[in-house]
Design a protein around this motif. Structure first.
Motif, PDB file in Angstrom:
ATOM      1  N   SER A 189       0.842  -1.194   0.000  1.00  0.00           N
ATOM      2  CA  SER A 189       0.000   0.000   0.000  1.00  0.00           C
ATOM      3  C   SER A 189       0.872   1.236   0.000  1.00  0.00           C
ATOM      4  O   SER A 189       2.060   1.199   0.359  1.00  0.00           O
ATOM      5  CB  SER A 189      -0.898   0.017   1.234  1.00  0.00           C
ATOM      6  OG  SER A 189      -0.125   0.166   2.411  1.00  0.00           O
ATOM      7  N   ASP A 190       0.296   2.364  -0.400  1.00  0.00           N
ATOM      8  CA  ASP A 190       1.041   3.620  -0.381  1.00  0.00           C
ATOM      9  C   ASP A 190       1.576   3.909   1.021  1.00  0.00           C
ATOM     10  O   ASP A 190       2.719   4.352   1.189  1.00  0.00           O
ATOM     11  CB  ASP A 190       0.157   4.773  -0.850  1.00  0.00           C
ATOM     12  CG  ASP A 190      -0.167   4.687  -2.336  1.00  0.00           C
ATOM     13  OD1 ASP A 190       0.373   3.796  -3.021  1.00  0.00           O
ATOM     14  OD2 ASP A 190      -0.965   5.516  -2.814  1.00  0.00           O
ATOM     15  N   ARG A 191       0.760   3.647   2.019  1.00  0.00           N
ATOM     16  CA  ARG A 191       1.175   3.925   3.395  1.00  0.00           C
ATOM     17  C   ARG A 191       2.386   3.070   3.778  1.00  0.00           C
ATOM     18  O   ARG A 191       3.348   3.570   4.380  1.00  0.00           O
ATOM     19  CB  ARG A 191       0.025   3.648   4.353  1.00  0.00           C
ATOM     20  CG  ARG A 191       0.379   3.833   5.836  1.00  0.00           C
ATOM     21  CD  ARG A 191      -0.834   3.609   6.730  1.00  0.00           C
ATOM     22  NE  ARG A 191      -0.500   3.779   8.127  1.00  0.00           N
ATOM     23  CZ  ARG A 191      -0.026   2.797   8.906  1.00  0.00           C
ATOM     24  NH1 ARG A 191       0.155   1.584   8.399  1.00  0.00           N
ATOM     25  NH2 ARG A 191       0.245   3.030  10.187  1.00  0.00           N
ATOM     26  N   ASN A 192       2.347   1.790   3.441  1.00  0.00           N
ATOM     27  CA  ASN A 192       3.463   0.922   3.791  1.00  0.00           C
ATOM     28  C   ASN A 192       4.731   1.306   3.042  1.00  0.00           C
ATOM     29  O   ASN A 192       5.834   1.265   3.606  1.00  0.00           O
ATOM     30  CB  ASN A 192       3.107  -0.540   3.508  1.00  0.00           C
ATOM     31  CG  ASN A 192       2.198  -1.121   4.567  1.00  0.00           C
ATOM     32  OD1 ASN A 192       2.017  -0.544   5.638  1.00  0.00           O
ATOM     33  ND2 ASN A 192       1.603  -2.266   4.272  1.00  0.00           N
ATOM     34  N   VAL A 193       4.597   1.668   1.778  1.00  0.00           N
ATOM     35  CA  VAL A 193       5.775   2.064   1.010  1.00  0.00           C
ATOM     36  C   VAL A 193       6.376   3.346   1.580  1.00  0.00           C
ATOM     37  O   VAL A 193       7.599   3.482   1.685  1.00  0.00           O
ATOM     38  CB  VAL A 193       5.432   2.217  -0.479  1.00  0.00           C
ATOM     39  CG1 VAL A 193       6.606   2.827  -1.243  1.00  0.00           C
ATOM     40  CG2 VAL A 193       5.055   0.875  -1.085  1.00  0.00           C
ATOM     41  N   ARG A 194       5.530   4.283   1.974  1.00  0.00           N
ATOM     42  CA  ARG A 194       6.060   5.503   2.586  1.00  0.00           C
ATOM     43  C   ARG A 194       6.843   5.180   3.854  1.00  0.00           C
ATOM     44  O   ARG A 194       7.884   5.781   4.124  1.00  0.00           O
ATOM     45  CB  ARG A 194       4.920   6.475   2.898  1.00  0.00           C
ATOM     46  CG  ARG A 194       4.449   7.300   1.713  1.00  0.00           C
ATOM     47  CD  ARG A 194       3.595   8.470   2.153  1.00  0.00           C
ATOM     48  NE  ARG A 194       2.374   8.039   2.814  1.00  0.00           N
ATOM     49  CZ  ARG A 194       1.226   7.787   2.205  1.00  0.00           C
ATOM     50  NH1 ARG A 194       1.143   7.911   0.891  1.00  0.00           N
ATOM     51  NH2 ARG A 194       0.157   7.417   2.883  1.00  0.00           N
ATOM     52  N   ARG A 195       6.357   4.221   4.636  1.00  0.00           N
ATOM     53  CA  ARG A 195       7.034   3.865   5.885  1.00  0.00           C
ATOM     54  C   ARG A 195       8.426   3.290   5.621  1.00  0.00           C
ATOM     55  O   ARG A 195       9.408   3.678   6.260  1.00  0.00           O
ATOM     56  CB  ARG A 195       6.198   2.862   6.676  1.00  0.00           C
ATOM     57  CG  ARG A 195       4.913   3.434   7.245  1.00  0.00           C
ATOM     58  CD  ARG A 195       4.090   2.351   7.924  1.00  0.00           C
ATOM     59  NE  ARG A 195       4.713   1.883   9.160  1.00  0.00           N
ATOM     60  CZ  ARG A 195       4.243   0.851   9.878  1.00  0.00           C
ATOM     61  NH1 ARG A 195       3.163   0.201   9.461  1.00  0.00           N
ATOM     62  NH2 ARG A 195       4.851   0.490  10.987  1.00  0.00           N
ATOM     63  N   ILE A 196       8.517   2.390   4.673  1.00  0.00           N
ATOM     64  CA  ILE A 196       9.829   1.780   4.442  1.00  0.00           C
ATOM     65  C   ILE A 196      10.774   2.753   3.723  1.00  0.00           C
ATOM     66  O   ILE A 196      11.979   2.710   3.937  1.00  0.00           O
ATOM     67  CB  ILE A 196       9.697   0.428   3.701  1.00  0.00           C
ATOM     68  CG1 ILE A 196       9.077   0.588   2.314  1.00  0.00           C
ATOM     69  CG2 ILE A 196       8.917  -0.561   4.553  1.00  0.00           C
ATOM     70  CD1 ILE A 196      10.066   0.555   1.197  1.00  0.00           C
ATOM     71  N   GLU A 197      10.228   3.647   2.900  1.00  0.00           N
ATOM     72  CA  GLU A 197      11.089   4.641   2.261  1.00  0.00           C
ATOM     73  C   GLU A 197      11.659   5.612   3.302  1.00  0.00           C
ATOM     74  O   GLU A 197      12.837   5.986   3.251  1.00  0.00           O
ATOM     75  CB  GLU A 197      10.322   5.417   1.192  1.00  0.00           C
ATOM     76  CG  GLU A 197       9.992   4.604  -0.047  1.00  0.00           C
ATOM     77  CD  GLU A 197      11.222   4.188  -0.827  1.00  0.00           C
ATOM     78  OE1 GLU A 197      12.280   4.840  -0.683  1.00  0.00           O
ATOM     79  OE2 GLU A 197      11.136   3.212  -1.589  1.00  0.00           O
ATOM     80  N   ARG A 198      10.811   6.018   4.234  1.00  0.00           N
ATOM     81  CA  ARG A 198      11.292   6.926   5.283  1.00  0.00           C
ATOM     82  C   ARG A 198      12.348   6.227   6.142  1.00  0.00           C
ATOM     83  O   ARG A 198      13.371   6.832   6.503  1.00  0.00           O
ATOM     84  CB  ARG A 198      10.124   7.392   6.140  1.00  0.00           C
ATOM     85  CG  ARG A 198      10.524   8.379   7.238  1.00  0.00           C
ATOM     86  CD  ARG A 198       9.310   9.059   7.842  1.00  0.00           C
ATOM     87  NE  ARG A 198       8.368   8.082   8.374  1.00  0.00           N
ATOM     88  CZ  ARG A 198       7.127   7.895   7.890  1.00  0.00           C
ATOM     89  NH1 ARG A 198       6.685   8.620   6.874  1.00  0.00           N
ATOM     90  NH2 ARG A 198       6.323   7.003   8.429  1.00  0.00           N
TER      91      ARG A 198
END
Length: 329
Positions: free
Chosen positions: A238-247
């Motif tokens: 999900s967009d939310r999960n990808v943002r978390r791992i990118e951060r």
């Protein structure tokens, strides 16, 4: 564009080489131009391997998975679209030769693994004897790199015999478990858990500072050492999960750089230089935060990294880095 570097294909082993045309051209071949084009590509791969090795070697004490490695990259003539042109341009008779020896690695320290030097044996195996497709082959090169890793793990070293009869015996060292691959075209950088793959067109190849280029490689390596691909497989992309791992990957960059002897502030400097020109703005922010926010996340790690370096001489992220996800979930 050079005929020897026309087209594109990703080698699953350690190298992507854009292939030749589907059949040998009828027009005369400018072998000097072909050789120069291949050399420019090898220069880019050398820079990637140098940066990757330095990061993977220096951070091995903190990585959850390590492997035995010597820093050797091979090249396979079958990976070209018309292998005969590449072989003639490089003055080779065999199929397998040295591509790179990463700076600071055992392969480089031996002095034996010079670019385009033909290889006759890797331990007991003649790599040139393995079957391969007539063009655009990548599987053989992947098998050979797997063979080297197995020899290093099982025997604590490998004897490499060159076409002139000389033998180099090389012992490995531990590095973080990640391979580094140059993709033959494109401008993307990705990590899949086992590999860092960067397109030869990525803008950072034009940045003269090694530590700024290393920040790009460190971001992708961070994904692998933090187990992000497997976590996304379990929890969804999900967009939310990808943002978390990118951060989280962004935040680890200063730690990885510091252990490799780079200025940890090169992380936010890279992000500002690249982001100001190449961030896709609001469209990108669905899965990535803006480049300015990403640079700030990196900068917030700098005091902790500096304090650890002053106190212990190392930035032990295995103990002190604050995770945003639970890898055990």
């Amino acid at each position: 564009m050079s005929r020897a570097l026309r087209g594109a294909g990703l080698l699953a082993g350690l190298l992507a080489i854009p292939g030749l045309a589907q059949s040998a051209p009828r027009a005369p071949v400018d072998y000097a131009a072909e050789r120069a084009a291949i050399a420019r590509y090898q220069d880019a791969d050398q820079r990637l391997q140098d940066a990757g090795w330095r990061l993977a070697r220096a951070n091995a004490p903190f990585c959850p998975v390590v492997v035995q490695a010597i820093g050797l990259q091979l090249q396979d003539m079958a990976s070209y679209g018309v292998p005969a042109i590449a072989r003639t341009a490089l003055g080779l008779r065999r199929e397998i030769a040295v591509q790179t020896a990463a700076r600071g690695s055992p392969a480089a320290a031996s002095g034996a693994f010079t670019r385009n030097r033909e290889i006759a044996a890797l331990g007991p195996l003649d790599p040139n004897s393995l079957a391969a497709a007539p063009q655009f082959e990548w599987q053989r090169l992947a098998r050979l790199h797997n063979h080297i890793e197995a020899m290093l793990t099982e025997h604590g070293g490998i004897a490499v015999v060159f076409a002139d009869g000389e033998t180099a015996r090389v012992a490995p060292v531990e590095v973080c478990a990640s391979r580094f691959e140059l993709m033959g075209d494109g401008d993307k950088a990705v990590a899949d858990g086992a590999r860092v793959v960067i397109g030869v067109g990525f803008p950072a190849f034009a940045y003269p500072e090694d530590e700024i280029f290393a920040a790009l490689v460190a971001h992708e390596l961070a994904h692998n050492v933090l187990g992000h691909d497997a976590w996304l497989d379990r929890h969804g992309r999900s967009d939310r999960n990808v943002r978390r791992i990118e951060r989280e990957a962004d935040r680890l960059v200063p730690w990885l750089l510091a252990n490799a002897g780079h200025d940890p502030a090169a992380g936010p400097r890279f992000m500002r230089r690249w982001g100001a020109r190449h961030d896709a703005g609001l469209r990108m922010r669905r899965k990535h935060e803006g480049w300015d926010e990403r640079a700030q996340h990196m900068e917030r790690e700098l005091p902790a990294v500096a304090a650890l370096l002053a106190a212990t001489g190392k930035a032990d992220w295995a103990v002190h880095f604050r995770r945003e996800i639970s890898i055990a979930d």
